[in-house]
Design a protein around this motif. Structure first.
Motif, mmCIF file in Angstrom:
data_model
loop_
_atom_site.group_PDB
_atom_site.id
_atom_site.type_symbol
_atom_site.label_atom_id
_atom_site.label_comp_id
_atom_site.label_asym_id
_atom_site.label_seq_id
_atom_site.Cartn_x
_atom_site.Cartn_y
_atom_site.Cartn_z
ATOM 1 N N ASP A 256 0.821 -1.221 0.000
ATOM 2 C CA ASP A 256 0.000 0.000 0.000
ATOM 3 C C ASP A 256 0.850 1.264 0.000
ATOM 4 O OD1 ASP A 256 -2.163 -1.625 0.115
ATOM 5 O OD2 ASP A 256 -2.645 -1.250 2.230
ATOM 6 N N GLU A 257 2.127 1.119 0.444
ATOM 7 C CA GLU A 257 2.968 2.302 0.610
ATOM 8 C C GLU A 257 3.657 2.743 -0.673
ATOM 9 O OE1 GLU A 257 3.681 -0.797 1.227
ATOM 10 O OE2 GLU A 257 5.746 -1.167 1.886
ATOM 11 N N LEU A 258 3.457 2.001 -1.766
ATOM 12 C CA LEU A 258 4.303 2.244 -2.943
ATOM 13 C C LEU A 258 3.746 3.303 -3.885
ATOM 14 C CD1 LEU A 258 5.400 -1.393 -3.835
ATOM 15 C CD2 LEU A 258 6.572 0.316 -2.425
ATOM 16 N N THR B 25 -2.032 -3.483 -4.342
ATOM 17 C CA THR B 25 -2.183 -3.120 -2.929
ATOM 18 C C THR B 25 -2.236 -4.401 -2.100
ATOM 19 O OG1 THR B 25 -4.540 -2.987 -3.340
ATOM 20 C CG2 THR B 25 -3.318 -0.908 -3.336
ATOM 21 N N ASP B 26 -2.119 -4.225 -0.789
ATOM 22 C CA ASP B 26 -1.997 -5.375 0.114
ATOM 23 C C ASP B 26 -3.343 -6.025 0.417
ATOM 24 O OD1 ASP B 26 0.818 -5.551 0.595
ATOM 25 O OD2 ASP B 26 0.689 -3.737 1.822
ATOM 26 N N THR B 27 -4.106 -6.396 -0.598
ATOM 27 C CA THR B 27 -5.319 -7.179 -0.345
ATOM 28 C C THR B 27 -5.259 -8.431 -1.212
ATOM 29 O OG1 THR B 27 -6.640 -6.225 -2.129
ATOM 30 C CG2 THR B 27 -6.693 -5.067 -0.001
ATOM 31 N N ALA C 71 7.936 -8.126 -1.768
ATOM 32 C CA ALA C 71 7.288 -7.789 -0.481
ATOM 33 C C ALA C 71 6.090 -8.694 -0.213
ATOM 34 C CB ALA C 71 6.888 -6.320 -0.426
ATOM 35 N N GLY C 72 5.559 -8.523 0.984
ATOM 36 C CA GLY C 72 4.376 -9.303 1.368
ATOM 37 C C GLY C 72 4.677 -10.741 1.725
ATOM 38 N N VAL C 73 5.904 -11.033 2.131
ATOM 39 C CA VAL C 73 6.225 -12.425 2.473
ATOM 40 C C VAL C 73 6.761 -12.581 3.896
ATOM 41 C CG1 VAL C 73 6.572 -13.321 0.152
ATOM 42 C CG2 VAL C 73 8.451 -12.153 1.289
ATOM 43 N N TYR D 167 -0.091 -7.606 6.988
ATOM 44 C CA TYR D 167 -0.540 -7.308 5.634
ATOM 45 C C TYR D 167 0.262 -8.056 4.588
ATOM 46 C CZ TYR D 167 -3.039 -3.754 8.138
ATOM 47 O OH TYR D 167 -3.859 -3.119 9.018
ATOM 48 N N ASP D 168 1.019 -9.038 5.013
ATOM 49 C CA ASP D 168 1.861 -9.732 4.043
ATOM 50 C C ASP D 168 1.065 -10.855 3.386
ATOM 51 O OD1 ASP D 168 4.000 -8.052 4.376
ATOM 52 O OD2 ASP D 168 4.715 -9.155 6.117
ATOM 53 N N VAL D 169 0.468 -10.495 2.284
ATOM 54 C CA VAL D 169 -0.576 -11.337 1.697
ATOM 55 C C VAL D 169 -0.083 -12.231 0.567
ATOM 56 C CG1 VAL D 169 -2.478 -9.812 2.310
ATOM 57 C CG2 VAL D 169 -1.225 -9.419 0.192
HETATM 58 MG MG MG Z 1 4.431 -4.855 3.125
#
Ligand code: MG
Ligand code: AMP
Length: 423
Positions: A204-206, A244-246, A267-269, A274-276
């Motif tokens: 979401d921050e990107l 986004t992180d969903t 990311a997200g791992v 929120y690491d989806v």
């Molecule tokens: Mg993240």
């Protein structure tokens, strides 16, 4: 089999590579095939050079005519014509005559040696004469030295003979091989095709570079560094943008990448709420493992998404910019090489003397960003400043990664450490 245990770098690489094969061949224009692997044996259908030709500017002669020639006693030959590269001399070099001839020009019939200008009296009397202004009739040249049979003649087929195997299947096409293919007259060549690597950034921050800064946001650098590494290793990067992180956003974006040969996410791992990426991989695909005993880069997800009757291997890189680059270097680059049909993906290594202490706090394999330099026949490694996995400039300054083994708690100043050379 899902591995929830932390696995070693070597096991992770082995598991990842087991998902990849060499890709199929394609026909490519020769200039575009740089770095690709030949998928056919290339034989020559012609002789190179095509005809006997002269290696020097000079005079095509009959060697026997020049016997006994010396500076004091030159042999005088009648000049019956002049020949530039690219043309065929219609006449013949008859006894007592010579043809003025330029480098690369086919040797006229009757001639069996070429006397360079330096060994004739033209070097003193007329070497600055323009080509074509030579008075053909009634001209003579003095030969100052006896010519050996065949002197300064490049023989037809001396580089490549018709019918010979010039480049075997499996050859990596470097500039010289590109030139050799062109010298054979080939415009296209059959090579293993380049893999397409889809790259998706999550978070979401990107923000995309080019957009104005916004509070709480950071620019998406991973897609750029990883795409550059894909290109550098011979693949074709295809960036899919930002998800986004969903679960829904990520699932939809991943769907856009399933026609690629490999899918990379960043990311997200890790273990954050929120690491989806792991969640989507577990739900939509097969997850193989997600932690590797290395630093940086411990959270690394690997698995595959089904796509029709194929499976698209997926490497879920960690989000931290240094981690994503180092994990792509260690796992993504070898996969690209394997698909390209290339073997030597290993970086050259040197043993360097540590100029700073490199610590290993928790028994993982540490990849420290270093500058390796050479002094008096020895290599030295110094760190590129703070080693946080978010400090991307530490990577930009590095020309090597110093590797601290799992069982070594610290490399002390003066100890030798193995370094992977990145340049
Ligand atoms: Mg993240
Ligand atoms: P995560 O793996 O999602 O926990 O992210 C780890 C760190 O990497 C966080 O500080 C993220 O903001 C950062 N990060 C994630 N994706 C990117 C990216 N594409 N470019 C730069 N930094 C990123």
């Amino acid at each position: 089999m899902v591995s929830q245990a932390m696995i070693s770098v070597d096991e992770a690489l082995e598991r990842i590579l087991s998902y990849f094969d060499r890709l199929e061949p394609e026909e490519r224009p020769v200039p575009d095939a740089l770095g690709q692997v030949l998928a056919e044996d290339v034989e020559s259908t012609i002789d190179i050079p095509p005809l006997d030709n002269t290696a020097m500017d000079g005079y095509a002669v009959r060697a026997a005519d020049t016997e006994g020639a010396s500076e004091a006693n030159p042999v005088r030959l009648r000049v019956s014509g002049e020949l530039a590269a690219g043309y065929i001399f219609e006449g013949e070099v008859t006894p007592g005559s010579a043809v003025r001839i330029m480098t690369g020009a086919p040797v006229p019939r009757g001639a069996d040696a070429v006397v360079p200008f330096e060994e004739t009296d033209e070097s003193s009397t007329g070497s600055d004469r323009e080509f074509g202004t030579f008075a053909k009739s009634a001209s003579e040249v003095g030969v100052l030295k006896a010519a050996k049979l065949g002197a300064n003649i490049r023989r037809a087929g001396e580089d490549v003979g018709r019918g010979t195997l010039v480049l075997p299947q499996g050859t990596v096409l470097r500039p010289a091989q590109i030139g050799v293919l062109a010298s054979l007259g080939k415009a296209t060549v059959r090579v293993i095709r380049r893999p397409v690597v889809a790259i998706l950034s999550t978070g979401d921050e990107l923000l995309q570079p080019g957009q104005p800064v916004e509070p709480g946001k950071i620019y998406n650098s991973n897609a750029y560094s990883v795409a550059a590494m894909v290109r550098e290793s011979g693949g074709i990067p295809r960036t899919l943008g930002i998800a986004t992180d969903t679960v829904d956003a990520l699932t939809a974006k991943i769907g856009e990448g399933l026609d690629a040969d490999m899918l990379i996410t960043s990311a997200g791992v890790s273990r954050g709420d929120y690491d989806v990426v792991k969640e989507v991989l577990a739900k939509e695909g097969d997850i193989d493992f997600w932690t590797v005993r290395m630093k940086p880069g411990k959270p690394l997800a690997f698995g595959a998404f089904p796509a029709g009757d194929r499976k698209v291997p997926h490497i879920g890189l960690p989000g931290n910019p240094v981690s994503s680059m180092i994990t792509f270097e260690l796992f993504g680059r070898p996969a690209v090489y394997k698909m390209l049909g290339k073997s030597g993906w290993q970086r050259p290594t040197v043993r360097a003397v540590a100029e700073e202490r490199i610590v290993n706090t928790d028994g993982r394999r540490v990849y420290a960003r270093t500058i390796v330099s050479q002094r008096e026949g020895r290599y030295y490694a110094s760190l590129t400043g703070p080693q946080g996995s978010g400090i991307l400039t530490s990577m930009a300054q590095a020309n090597a990664l110093a590797v601290v083994p799992e069982e070594v708690a610290a490399v002390e100043v003066g100890d030798e450490v193995e370094c992977l050379l990145l340049d």
